[in-house]
Design an enzyme around this catalytic site. Structure first.
Site, PDB file in Angstrom:
ATOM      1  N   HIS A  76       0.694  -1.263   0.094  1.00 39.10           N
ATOM      2  CA  HIS A  76      -0.016  -0.093   0.089  1.00 39.10           C
ATOM      3  C   HIS A  76       0.616   1.336   0.206  1.00 39.10           C
ATOM      4  CE1 HIS A  76      -4.077  -1.704   1.535  1.00 39.10           C
ATOM      5  NE2 HIS A  76      -3.529  -2.684   0.496  1.00 39.10           N
ATOM      6  N   TYR A 205      -8.593   5.496   7.916  1.00 37.04           N
ATOM      7  CA  TYR A 205      -8.572   5.797   9.597  1.00 37.04           C
ATOM      8  C   TYR A 205      -9.863   6.881   9.642  1.00 37.04           C
ATOM      9  CZ  TYR A 205      -4.436   3.351  10.789  1.00 37.04           C
ATOM     10  OH  TYR A 205      -3.530   2.217  10.804  1.00 37.04           O
ATOM     11  N   PRO A 296      -3.140   0.139  19.127  1.00 37.43           N
ATOM     12  CA  PRO A 296      -2.927  -0.556  17.923  1.00 37.43           C
ATOM     13  C   PRO A 296      -3.142   0.588  16.987  1.00 37.43           C
ATOM     14  CG  PRO A 296      -5.021  -1.048  18.787  1.00 37.43           C
ATOM     15  CD  PRO A 296      -4.390  -0.224  20.008  1.00 37.43           C
ATOM     16  N   LYS A 300       2.155  -0.221  15.202  1.00 40.11           N
ATOM     17  CA  LYS A 300       3.670  -0.441  15.463  1.00 40.11           C
ATOM     18  C   LYS A 300       3.967  -1.630  16.064  1.00 40.11           C
ATOM     19  CE  LYS A 300       5.074   3.052  13.466  1.00 40.11           C
ATOM     20  NZ  LYS A 300       5.117   2.507  12.075  1.00 40.11           N
ATOM     21  N   TYR A 388       4.877   6.239   9.976  1.00 35.61           N
ATOM     22  CA  TYR A 388       4.095   5.100   9.750  1.00 35.61           C
ATOM     23  C   TYR A 388       4.686   4.019   8.905  1.00 35.61           C
ATOM     24  CZ  TYR A 388      -0.511   2.505   9.305  1.00 35.61           C
ATOM     25  OH  TYR A 388      -1.744   1.635   9.216  1.00 35.61           O
TER      26      TYR A 388
HETATM   27  P1  FAD Z   1       3.205 -12.080  21.268  1.00 38.85           P
HETATM   28  O1  FAD Z   1       2.873 -12.037  19.661  1.00 38.85           O
HETATM   29  O2  FAD Z   1       2.253 -11.731  22.254  1.00 38.85           O
HETATM   30  O3  FAD Z   1       4.046 -13.464  21.606  1.00 38.85           O
HETATM   31  C1  FAD Z   1       4.346 -13.973  22.751  1.00 38.85           C
HETATM   32  C2  FAD Z   1       4.321 -15.420  22.664  1.00 38.85           C
HETATM   33  O4  FAD Z   1       4.619 -15.932  24.018  1.00 38.85           O
HETATM   34  C3  FAD Z   1       2.835 -15.967  22.381  1.00 38.85           C
HETATM   35  O5  FAD Z   1       2.852 -16.946  21.559  1.00 38.85           O
HETATM   36  C4  FAD Z   1       2.250 -16.355  24.031  1.00 38.85           C
HETATM   37  O6  FAD Z   1       1.313 -17.600  23.673  1.00 38.85           O
HETATM   38  C5  FAD Z   1       3.896 -16.832  24.493  1.00 38.85           C
HETATM   39  N1  FAD Z   1       3.576 -17.068  25.704  1.00 38.85           N
HETATM   40  C6  FAD Z   1       3.113 -16.280  26.662  1.00 38.85           C
HETATM   41  N2  FAD Z   1       3.540 -16.684  27.918  1.00 38.85           N
HETATM   42  C7  FAD Z   1       4.276 -17.633  28.034  1.00 38.85           C
HETATM   43  C8  FAD Z   1       4.769 -18.524  28.913  1.00 38.85           C
HETATM   44  N3  FAD Z   1       4.716 -18.558  30.298  1.00 38.85           N
HETATM   45  N4  FAD Z   1       5.604 -19.382  28.472  1.00 38.85           N
HETATM   46  C9  FAD Z   1       5.746 -19.652  27.273  1.00 38.85           C
HETATM   47  N5  FAD Z   1       5.291 -18.926  26.010  1.00 38.85           N
HETATM   48  C10 FAD Z   1       4.352 -18.113  26.551  1.00 38.85           C
HETATM   49  N6  FAD Z   1       0.854  -4.629  15.599  1.00 38.85           N
HETATM   50  C11 FAD Z   1       1.504  -3.883  14.481  1.00 38.85           C
HETATM   51  O7  FAD Z   1       2.690  -3.846  14.182  1.00 38.85           O
HETATM   52  N7  FAD Z   1       0.662  -3.772  13.581  1.00 38.85           N
HETATM   53  C12 FAD Z   1      -0.673  -3.928  13.667  1.00 38.85           C
HETATM   54  O8  FAD Z   1      -1.356  -3.746  12.656  1.00 38.85           O
HETATM   55  C13 FAD Z   1      -1.109  -4.279  14.941  1.00 38.85           C
HETATM   56  N8  FAD Z   1      -2.585  -4.533  14.898  1.00 38.85           N
HETATM   57  C14 FAD Z   1      -2.994  -5.266  15.907  1.00 38.85           C
HETATM   58  C15 FAD Z   1      -4.332  -5.250  16.345  1.00 38.85           C
HETATM   59  C16 FAD Z   1      -4.747  -6.009  17.511  1.00 38.85           C
HETATM   60  C17 FAD Z   1      -6.279  -6.460  17.754  1.00 38.85           C
HETATM   61  C18 FAD Z   1      -3.877  -6.492  18.503  1.00 38.85           C
HETATM   62  C19 FAD Z   1      -4.502  -7.327  19.791  1.00 38.85           C
HETATM   63  C20 FAD Z   1      -2.352  -6.273  18.465  1.00 38.85           C
HETATM   64  C21 FAD Z   1      -2.074  -5.518  17.448  1.00 38.85           C
HETATM   65  N9  FAD Z   1      -0.848  -5.205  17.002  1.00 38.85           N
HETATM   66  C22 FAD Z   1      -0.190  -4.580  15.886  1.00 38.85           C
HETATM   67  C23 FAD Z   1       0.314  -5.848  18.051  1.00 38.85           C
HETATM   68  C24 FAD Z   1       1.066  -7.071  17.843  1.00 38.85           C
HETATM   69  O9  FAD Z   1       0.102  -8.083  17.719  1.00 38.85           O
HETATM   70  C25 FAD Z   1       1.885  -7.319  18.920  1.00 38.85           C
HETATM   71  O10 FAD Z   1       2.598  -6.304  19.165  1.00 38.85           O
HETATM   72  C26 FAD Z   1       2.698  -8.331  18.542  1.00 38.85           C
HETATM   73  O11 FAD Z   1       2.136  -9.885  18.667  1.00 38.85           O
HETATM   74  C27 FAD Z   1       4.120  -8.694  19.320  1.00 38.85           C
HETATM   75  O12 FAD Z   1       4.732  -9.827  19.214  1.00 38.85           O
HETATM   76  P2  FAD Z   1       5.652 -10.504  20.223  1.00 38.85           P
HETATM   77  O13 FAD Z   1       6.284 -11.662  19.876  1.00 38.85           O
HETATM   78  O14 FAD Z   1       6.448  -9.489  21.207  1.00 38.85           O
HETATM   79  O15 FAD Z   1       4.311 -11.016  21.421  1.00 38.85           O
HETATM   80  C1  DHB Z   2      -4.641  -3.279  11.261  1.00 42.47           C
HETATM   81  C2  DHB Z   2      -4.295  -2.953  12.520  1.00 42.47           C
HETATM   82  C3  DHB Z   2      -3.969  -1.599  13.036  1.00 42.47           C
HETATM   83  O1  DHB Z   2      -3.852  -1.644  14.316  1.00 42.47           O
HETATM   84  C4  DHB Z   2      -3.754  -0.757  12.380  1.00 42.47           C
HETATM   85  O2  DHB Z   2      -3.351   0.292  12.910  1.00 42.47           O
HETATM   86  C5  DHB Z   2      -3.822  -1.061  11.043  1.00 42.47           C
HETATM   87  C6  DHB Z   2      -4.402  -1.965  10.428  1.00 42.47           C
HETATM   88  C7  DHB Z   2      -4.932  -4.368  10.759  1.00 42.47           C
HETATM   89  O3  DHB Z   2      -5.326  -5.338  11.771  1.00 42.47           O
HETATM   90  O4  DHB Z   2      -5.195  -4.486   9.609  1.00 42.47           O
END
Ligand code: FAD
Ligand code: DHB
Length: 396
Positions: A76, A205, A296, A300, A388
């Site tokens: 995009h 947005y 969110p 980021k 962004y």
């Molecule tokens: P996580 O993905 O949370 O991974 C952590 C892992 O550790 C999990 O698999 C969990 O099961 C495991 N775990 C937890 N506790 C334990 C334990 N005790 N023992 C062993 N394993 C364990 N980010 C973006 O960049 N762009 C977006 O568009 C965006 N949109 C989002 C929309 C939503 C609705 C949500 C909820 C989040 C969004 N995010 C977005 C944020 C993004 O999803 C997180 O920042 C990302 O998942 C972080 O990755 P991580 O590997 O640090 O943690």
């Molecule tokens: C999505 C999630 C976000 O938090 C955002 O800012 C843009 C897109 C998505 O899940 O597609």
């Protein structure tokens, strides 16, 4: 009896942070074991983020795990800010020469797990009772129960806490050793995945008197949509018809029509900003959501997680190969500079686009003024765009 195993890096969590770290270390010939509490199916199905900064795409490409991303990711070149029922496009590529790619987080996770399993490298799912020990010594340990119910002990040189916001590694650090910065927002997001073609080529947005709404997508057949809701909202109060009705209202604009389809997934997520400093305690290094959370709105979270482990992989490799500690010592400060830029950007986007209960007419005027300025001033639009699409790794 407990089985004892040795590895160089013990990685807790198989989200984007833990999996990319394991992959980058594997390419450098560093051994790691990944421990994940959930099943492989669960982490591969968990719908979360969808937007990759260009910096993240380049990182995954350099790491050799972007074949499917390059084939299936949707590039995009801008987004729309929608207010006063009118679209105002922020032209990322024109303003910055860079773009974003829409590709589901669970697809990144699937690609990295497939790569690890094909390489025959250790990854254990459905582990329980994970605990970390001896963090300030030079042989930290992880104890856990494996999927068969057997007690295990893993002795490491370094432990990476990649276990997300609700994990156990951050809580193992003595309270006095960390400073916590936190801000909780008075609203949440209700997100749905719908089997319907996107209604617009780009993300929208939308600022609306009734609250924020976001139009995103996963593929030419799947739309991702979000609605601002109350922080304590319960999903039962949102049958599909109510969600569509509210989306139609908030996304209304001249010449726009929202395509509906079966709702495949529905979830409410709270919004907070959270950072711990430092992202290290002895030989334990925190990465991704284990160390910081952003609301969110700026897309980021996953991108920050990937940026953290890019730095951590290099620092750990230098340490284990050459005994150099400078990278490990610089890890937390270097990550936190990027983290705080993203914290500010996400807070700023959130504040500009959401309506909080009790907001007065003065605040509404300020938001609209900021939106108009961002939409019409190339300087303001470029500031949004460069944040962004992702600032270069060492720019902050
Ligand atoms: P996580 O993905 O949370 O991974 C952590 C892992 O550790 C999990 O698999 C969990 O099961 C495991 N775990 C937890 N506790 C334990 C334990 N005790 N023992 C062993 N394993 C364990 N980010 C973006 O960049 N762009 C977006 O568009 C965006 N949109 C989002 C929309 C939503 C609705 C949500 C909820 C989040 C969004 N995010 C977005 C944020 C993004 O999803 C997180 O920042 C990302 O998942 C972080 O990755 P991580 O590997 O640090 O943690
Ligand atoms: C999505 C999630 C976000 O938090 C955002 O800012 C843009 C897109 C998505 O899940 O597609």
């Amino acid at each position: 009896m407990m089985a004892c195993v040795r590895t160089q890096v013990g990685i807790v969590g198989a989200g984007p942070a833990g999996l990319l770290l394991a992959h980058l270390l594997h390419r450098e010939g560093v051994d790691a074991v990944v421990l994940e509490a959930r099943s492989r199916e669960y982490v591969e199905m968990r719908v979360r983020a969808g937007v990759l900064e260009q910096t993240s795409v380049e990182l995954l490409r350099e790491a050799g795990v972007a074949d499917r991303l390059d084939r299936e990711g949707l590039v995009h070149e801008g987004i729309s800010l929608r207010f006063d029922a009118t679209d105002h496009r922020i032209a990322f590529t024109e303003l910055t020469g860079r773009s974003i790619t829409v590709y589901g987080q669970q697809e990144v996770v699937k690609d990295l797990i497939a790569e690890r399993i094909a390489a025959g490298a250790p990854i254990e799912f459905e582990v329980a009772d994970v605990a970390v020990h001896d963090l300030t010594g030079d042989a930290p340990r992880i104890t856990y129960t494996d999927a068969t119910g057997r007690g295990q002990e893993l002795t490491c040189d370094v432990i990476a806490g990649c276990d997300g916001f609700h994990g156990v590694t951050r809580d193992a650090i003595p309270a006095g050793a960390l400073t916590v910065y936190e801000h909780v927002y008075p609203f949440a997001w209700l997100g749905i995945l719908a089997e319907a073609p996107p209604s617009h080529e780009e993300l929208i947005y939308a600022y609306h008197e009734r609250g924020f709404a976001l139009h995103s997508m996963r593929s030419p057949r799947i739309t991702r949509l979000y609605l601002q809701v109350a922080p304590d909202e319960s999903i039962e109060r949102w049958p599909d018809e109510r969600i569509w009705e509210e989306l139609h209202r908030r996304l209304a604009a001249d010449g726009f029509s929202l395509t509906e389809g079966p709702v495949l997934e529905k979830v409410i997520t709270g919004m907070r900003s959270f950072v711990v400093e430092p992202m290290r305690h002895g030989r334990l290094f925190l990465a991704g959501d284990a160390a910081h959370i952003v609301p969110p709105t700026g897309a980021k979270g996953m991108n920050l997680a990937l940026a953290d482990v890019r730095r951590l992989a290099g620092a750990v490799t230098d340490f284990l190969r050459h005994g150099r500690v400078d990278g490990l010592d610089a890890y937390s400060d270097a990550c936190l500079r990027r983290v705080w830029r993203a914290e500010h950007f996400s807070w700023w986007m959130t504040s500009m686009l959401h309506r909080a209960e009790g907001d007065d007419a003065f605040q509404r005027r300020l938001q609209l003024s900021q939106l108009r300025y961002t939409a019409t001033s190339p300087a303001a639009a470029t500031s949004l765009a460069e944040n962004y699409v992702g600032l270069p790794f060492d720019a902050t």
